[in-house]
Motif scaffolding. Structure first.
Motif, mmCIF file in Angstrom:
data_model
loop_
_atom_site.group_PDB
_atom_site.id
_atom_site.type_symbol
_atom_site.label_atom_id
_atom_site.label_comp_id
_atom_site.label_asym_id
_atom_site.label_seq_id
_atom_site.Cartn_x
_atom_site.Cartn_y
_atom_site.Cartn_z
ATOM 1 N N GLU A 221 -8.361 -26.527 -19.804
ATOM 2 C CA GLU A 221 -8.839 -27.186 -18.597
ATOM 3 C C GLU A 221 -8.024 -28.438 -18.295
ATOM 4 O OE1 GLU A 221 -13.132 -28.376 -16.653
ATOM 5 O OE2 GLU A 221 -12.871 -28.610 -18.819
ATOM 6 N N ALA A 222 -7.557 -29.122 -19.344
ATOM 7 C CA ALA A 222 -6.789 -30.354 -19.163
ATOM 8 C C ALA A 222 -5.460 -30.114 -18.456
ATOM 9 C CB ALA A 222 -6.562 -31.022 -20.520
ATOM 10 N N LEU A 223 -4.989 -28.874 -18.411
ATOM 11 C CA LEU A 223 -3.755 -28.554 -17.689
ATOM 12 C C LEU A 223 -3.939 -28.656 -16.175
ATOM 13 C CD1 LEU A 223 -2.639 -25.428 -19.746
ATOM 14 C CD2 LEU A 223 -1.581 -27.703 -19.809
ATOM 15 N N GLU A 224 -5.159 -28.553 -15.695
ATOM 16 C CA GLU A 224 -5.481 -28.607 -14.269
ATOM 17 C C GLU A 224 -4.700 -27.561 -13.464
ATOM 18 O OE1 GLU A 224 -5.003 -32.626 -12.940
ATOM 19 O OE2 GLU A 224 -6.738 -33.342 -14.068
ATOM 20 N N PRO A 225 -4.856 -26.288 -13.798
ATOM 21 C CA PRO A 225 -4.110 -25.241 -13.087
ATOM 22 C C PRO A 225 -4.589 -25.083 -11.647
ATOM 23 C CG PRO A 225 -5.760 -24.255 -14.525
ATOM 24 C CD PRO A 225 -5.751 -25.730 -14.828
ATOM 25 N N ASP A 226 -3.663 -24.651 -10.799
ATOM 26 C CA ASP A 226 -4.032 -24.302 -9.427
ATOM 27 C C ASP A 226 -4.619 -22.898 -9.356
ATOM 28 O OD1 ASP A 226 -3.144 -26.723 -8.448
ATOM 29 O OD2 ASP A 226 -1.164 -25.958 -7.880
ATOM 30 N N ARG A 227 -4.134 -22.012 -10.239
ATOM 31 C CA ARG A 227 -4.630 -20.641 -10.260
ATOM 32 C C ARG A 227 -4.697 -20.165 -11.696
ATOM 33 N NH1 ARG A 227 -1.444 -17.006 -5.992
ATOM 34 N NH2 ARG A 227 -3.429 -15.959 -5.748
ATOM 35 N N ILE A 228 -5.685 -19.306 -11.982
ATOM 36 C CA ILE A 228 -5.873 -18.738 -13.319
ATOM 37 C C ILE A 228 -5.746 -17.223 -13.200
ATOM 38 C CG2 ILE A 228 -7.455 -18.494 -15.267
ATOM 39 C CD1 ILE A 228 -8.745 -21.139 -14.369
ATOM 40 N N ILE A 229 -4.956 -16.649 -14.103
ATOM 41 C CA ILE A 229 -4.656 -15.220 -14.047
ATOM 42 C C ILE A 229 -5.113 -14.577 -15.351
ATOM 43 C CG2 ILE A 229 -2.818 -13.513 -13.879
ATOM 44 C CD1 ILE A 229 -2.175 -16.954 -12.531
ATOM 45 N N PHE A 230 -5.793 -13.445 -15.214
ATOM 46 C CA PHE A 230 -6.364 -12.739 -16.354
ATOM 47 C C PHE A 230 -5.720 -11.357 -16.518
ATOM 48 C CE2 PHE A 230 -9.860 -15.416 -14.767
ATOM 49 C CZ PHE A 230 -10.235 -16.086 -15.913
ATOM 50 N N PRO A 231 -5.523 -10.911 -17.759
ATOM 51 C CA PRO A 231 -5.147 -9.509 -17.962
ATOM 52 C C PRO A 231 -6.305 -8.566 -17.675
ATOM 53 C CG PRO A 231 -5.466 -10.582 -20.077
ATOM 54 C CD PRO A 231 -5.590 -11.642 -19.036
#
Length: 297
Positions: free
Chosen positions: A209-219
């Motif tokens: 969470e600390a990375l602050e991603p704009d998008r999260i991608i799942f396999p």
């Protein structure tokens, strides 16, 4: 096999394990074409076709990042090396030997997955010269316009890696956070045999969470459709909700098989719209993962 766009130059390939929208790998079409995960051995031909559909000749593949050693993520690695003999296969150093000599991995996977294993196929060996072991402190791969930071993120399995693409603020979370099946709007926690750990997963969620991603991608599966912060909050909630409820169901039924059936009915609700095998498969993994974690089986 279908291909979908994550963003310009980054594509998902649905390898159609059990059903569509269940398992995917991701392709970066860059100076060094790179795959994140490899899917299962049984769909290796579909994966190679998917690379072509992304505009990448399989022979030009430079890197494959394996998020962890489970066979639904590593199974086609040997087929990819056959197609691209010089490509590097990245995996955590602790489980790298299982790629070179996969017999133990195949047997433990068969025991964990039971009848479902036959749908995945048996993976072949990857030559040692192609394997790059990733240490706990991680590593970064520069592939052209993009870089991929491999972050040790255990909990689902001790060797688990997340992949961070800082140029696009993309987090390839693998199973660090869980699983999202969009057609059913269902979130599953990342429990599975043999080494799932609730407390370690909770710490991994905080770190990513600390990375602050704009998008999260799942396999499993695709791009998270909502605000990234919602994904982290859902991951925390469902991790503990399933933990509590599966233990309750086991106490109520006093039967592993009855608990699996109750988990499928009470928690998963995947079939329909997904093929019933999807619900059965994940009911088994979740039930046995949590109960083994608590020493109940």
């Amino acid at each position: 096999m279908t291909v979908f766009t994550v963003t310009e130059g980054v594509y998902g390939i649905d390898v159609e394990l059990f059903d569509s929208d269940v398992a995917s790998v991701y392709c970066f079409d860059d100076d060094e074409p790179t795959l994140v995960d490899a899917g299962v051995a049984a769909t290796a031909d579909e994966l190679l076709d998917g690379l072509e559909a992304c505009g990448v000749s399989p022979a030009d593949l430079s890197n494959v990042v394996l998020s962890h050693v489970h066979v639904d993520h590593t199974g086609a690695a040997s087929a990819l090396v056959d197609a691209a003999p010089d490509c590097d296969i990245y995996i955590h150093e602790s489980t790298a030997p299982h790629l070179e000599t996969p017999e133990g991995l195949i047997e433990s996977s068969r025991q964990a997955m039971g009848d479902h294993f036959d749908s995945m196929g048996e993976q072949g060996p990857v030559p040692a010269a192609n394997i790059v072991g990733v240490p706990d402190e991680g590593t970064t791969i520069d592939i052209g316009a993009n870089s991929l930071e491999l972050i040790h993120a255990p909990g689902h399995s001790p060797d688990h890696l997340a992949v961070w693409n800082p140029e696009r603020n993309l987090l390839f979370a693998a199973e660090c956070l869980g699983i999202y099946f969009g057609r059913a709007d269902q979130w599953l926690p990342p429990a599975t045999l043999p080494n799932f750990d609730v407390d370690v997963i909770a710490g991994t969620i905080d770190r990513l969470e600390a990375l602050e991603p704009d998008r999260i991608i799942f396999p499993h599966f695709g791009v998270w459709p909502n605000d990234p912060e919602e994904a982290f909050e859902t991951a925390r909630t469902e991790l503990h909700r399933y933990d509590e409820r599966i233990l309750e169901l086991f106490e109520e039924t006093d039967s592993l098989e009855e608990t699996k059936r109750a988990v499928a009915e009470d928690l998963l609700d995947l079939s329909p719209p997904y093929d019933p095998i999807v619900e059965s498969f994940f009911a088994k993994l979740l039930t046995e993962g949590y109960l083994r974690h608590h020493g109940r089986i």
